[in-house]
Design a protein around this motif. Structure first.
Motif, PDB file in Angstrom:
ATOM      1  N   ILE A 157       3.645   6.359  -9.436  1.00 12.40           N
ATOM      2  CA  ILE A 157       3.435   5.038  -9.229  1.00 12.40           C
ATOM      3  C   ILE A 157       2.193   4.946  -8.491  1.00 12.40           C
ATOM      4  CG2 ILE A 157       4.130   2.639  -8.473  1.00 12.40           C
ATOM      5  CD1 ILE A 157       6.943   3.774  -9.172  1.00 12.40           C
ATOM      6  N   PRO A 158       1.123   4.426  -8.712  1.00 12.66           N
ATOM      7  CA  PRO A 158      -0.101   4.418  -8.034  1.00 12.66           C
ATOM      8  C   PRO A 158      -0.109   3.671  -6.905  1.00 12.66           C
ATOM      9  CG  PRO A 158      -0.627   3.050  -9.974  1.00 12.66           C
ATOM     10  CD  PRO A 158       0.838   3.682 -10.091  1.00 12.66           C
ATOM     11  N   ALA A 159      -0.612   3.849  -5.681  1.00 14.92           N
ATOM     12  CA  ALA A 159      -0.438   3.247  -4.439  1.00 14.92           C
ATOM     13  C   ALA A 159      -1.797   2.656  -4.001  1.00 14.92           C
ATOM     14  CB  ALA A 159      -0.045   4.159  -3.213  1.00 14.92           C
ATOM     15  N   THR A 160      -2.759   2.872  -4.776  1.00 16.92           N
ATOM     16  CA  THR A 160      -4.362   2.298  -4.603  1.00 16.92           C
ATOM     17  C   THR A 160      -5.020   2.121  -5.857  1.00 16.92           C
ATOM     18  OG1 THR A 160      -5.420   4.402  -4.428  1.00 16.92           O
ATOM     19  CG2 THR A 160      -4.396   4.029  -2.451  1.00 16.92           C
ATOM     20  N   TRP A 161      -5.905   1.077  -5.777  1.00 20.45           N
ATOM     21  CA  TRP A 161      -6.538   0.754  -6.883  1.00 20.45           C
ATOM     22  C   TRP A 161      -7.358   1.869  -7.532  1.00 20.45           C
ATOM     23  CZ3 TRP A 161      -5.755  -2.817 -10.067  1.00 20.45           C
ATOM     24  CH2 TRP A 161      -5.183  -3.936  -9.641  1.00 20.45           C
ATOM     25  N   PRO A 162      -7.880   2.773  -6.739  1.00 15.40           N
ATOM     26  CA  PRO A 162      -8.585   4.018  -7.510  1.00 15.40           C
ATOM     27  C   PRO A 162      -7.643   4.772  -8.202  1.00 15.40           C
ATOM     28  CG  PRO A 162      -9.566   3.564  -5.180  1.00 15.40           C
ATOM     29  CD  PRO A 162      -8.590   2.789  -5.309  1.00 15.40           C
TER      30      PRO A 162
END
Ligand code: GLC
Length: 420
Positions: free
Chosen positions: A154-159
């Motif tokens: 699950i991505p934690a940052t926008w990039p």
């Protein structure tokens, strides 16, 4: 008094009692609510109608906040008594206060059951002009099945989210799934884009457009960076069509199975998980990611309440219904019919709500970022429309982030002239 006179007196008295009884029995209230919520509200008012013997008519109009505001402003400016109760967005008390009834004389202290910031938000110059029905916070929905299939965290940052979305879309399209996009959100020029873009900017540490002291802060390097990232999505991971999406269009794409991620509000959970939904059982929720590593994840603070029109012919009865619907029992029922987050503090830990509604307990409510509606008061709508138009120009590549934010700052200075 002659016999004739006295019998006329009795008759008049009887007639008065009859009219009074008739009006008590047959009172008719009208409420304006969001079309998605209308079936839930209808269900909730049934018990009140049974208990009191009154009738309630539920009216619905457009779903998108800015369209609803335009409609209400027209009706209220005309002083119509056709509508007794309006469902109002959390950002409107300052705009509509003059047309709304002060609920304090009817509240009997019941506002104390609710989380204090929302009551403060609904109090304008000492007048309690609305009671909360539910709280909202922006969040990300994701396709658990697709993240699992491609072994992505699950991505934690926008990039990270951008890279994950791109990788999955590329792989799925190569395998023939031409309809799949990476990210959908509310990109139309309206209030929903203000919420969405505020989240992007907050995620990068770029502030809240206007700060709590009324200072215009939006023209800053972090905001430029956030808008650059967002503009890069259009046509790559986000369809061009998203420049015209409100909440429901975004949900349409995601719920059909055609996007990996979606920015939306808690209501979408109940609908995406309902029987027959193509994504039922395949989705998860997470906060809106941070700009960079170690940054703050976020979500715009929203929500809706109920207000009584100052032009209602039945203010007392309307207030009675309003306090019934916003009571602990009323909010619990409403919250369980959809997936709405109550504002009554004792319901935050309610096991039934927590079991049905994973959205209600997400930490986004603790990190939620409010729009500058309180500090800009009756000018908020102009602030917001300057902001979402500037962001829309960047997303549709009509302007660079630098130019758009520079001229936004200048227009907000003009709007703020004479003070907020
Ligand atoms: C949601 C929020 C509301 C916000 C709107 C924007 O309905 O609850 O506060 O203004 O979305 O589209």
């Amino acid at each position: 008094m002659s016999r004739f006179q006295s019998s006329r007196c009795v008759l008049a008295l009887l007639a008065a009692v009859f009219v009074l009884a008739g009006s008590v029995r047959a009172a008719q209230l009208t409420m304006y609510v969001n079309p998605i919520e209308a079936p839930y509200v209808t269900e909730c008012v049934k018990e009140w109608m049974r208990q009191t013997g009154n009738e309630v008519t539920i009216l619905t109009g457009p779903a998108a906040s800015s369209d609803v505001l335009a409609l209400y402003q027209q009706q209220l400016a005309a002083g119509t008594s056709d509508v007794d109760i309006y469902e109002v967005d959390v950002i409107w008390p300052g705009l509509l206060a003059n047309h709304l009834l002060d609920l304090t004389p009817y509240s009997e202290g019941r506002e104390k059951l609710h989380t204090p910031p929302v009551i403060a938000n609904n109090t304008v110059n000492g007048r309690l002009v609305a009671m909360p029905l539910y709280l909202d916070a922006g969040m990300m929905y994701y396709r658990k099945d697709l993240l699992d299939k491609y072994n992505k965290p699950i991505p934690a940052t926008w990039p990270e989210l951008t890279a994950t979305a791109k990788a999955i879309v590329d792989a799925e399209r190569a395998a023939g799934n031409q309809r799949l996009w990476g990210l959908v959100f509310q990109g139309r020029a309206y209030e929903g884009l203000t919420c969405t873009a505020l989240e992007w900017i907050d995620a990068y540490g770029g502030g809240t457009i206007v700060d709590a002291d009324g200072k215009i802060t939006v023209n800053n390097p972090a905001a430029v960076q956030a808008l650059k990232e967002a503009a890069s999505w259009i046509g790559t991971i986000t369809p061009e069509g998203a420049l015209n999406y409100a909440e429901e269009e975004s949900r349409g794409v995601f719920q059909s199975g055609d996007s990996v991620f979606m920015r939306n509000w808690p209501y979408a959970w109940a609908l995406a998980e309902e029987e027959g939904s193509p994504v039922k059982g395949k989705i998860g929720i997470m906060p809106v990611p941070a700009g960079g590593p170690g940054g703050k994840s976020t979500g715009a603070l929203g929500g809706w309440g109920l207000a009584v029109s100052k032009y209602s012919k039945n203010p007392e009865l309307a207030a009675d219904l309003l306090f019934y619907l916003t009571s602990a029992e009323g909010q619990k029922k409403f919250s369980l019919l959809g997936t709405y987050t109550p504002s009554v503090v004792s319901l935050f830990s309610d096991p039934e709500i927590q079991a049905k509604n994973p959205v209600a307990i997400l930490e986004v409510f603790n990190n939620a970022v409010p729009r500058p509606a309180g500090v800009t008061g009756s000018k908020y709508n102009r602030v917001s429309s300057e902001f979402y138009n500037a962001v829309h120009a960047v997303l549709s590549k009509k302007s660079t982030p630098e130019d758009a934010l520079r001229s936004l700052e200048a227009s907000l200075r003009r709007v703020s002239r004479g003070g907020w």
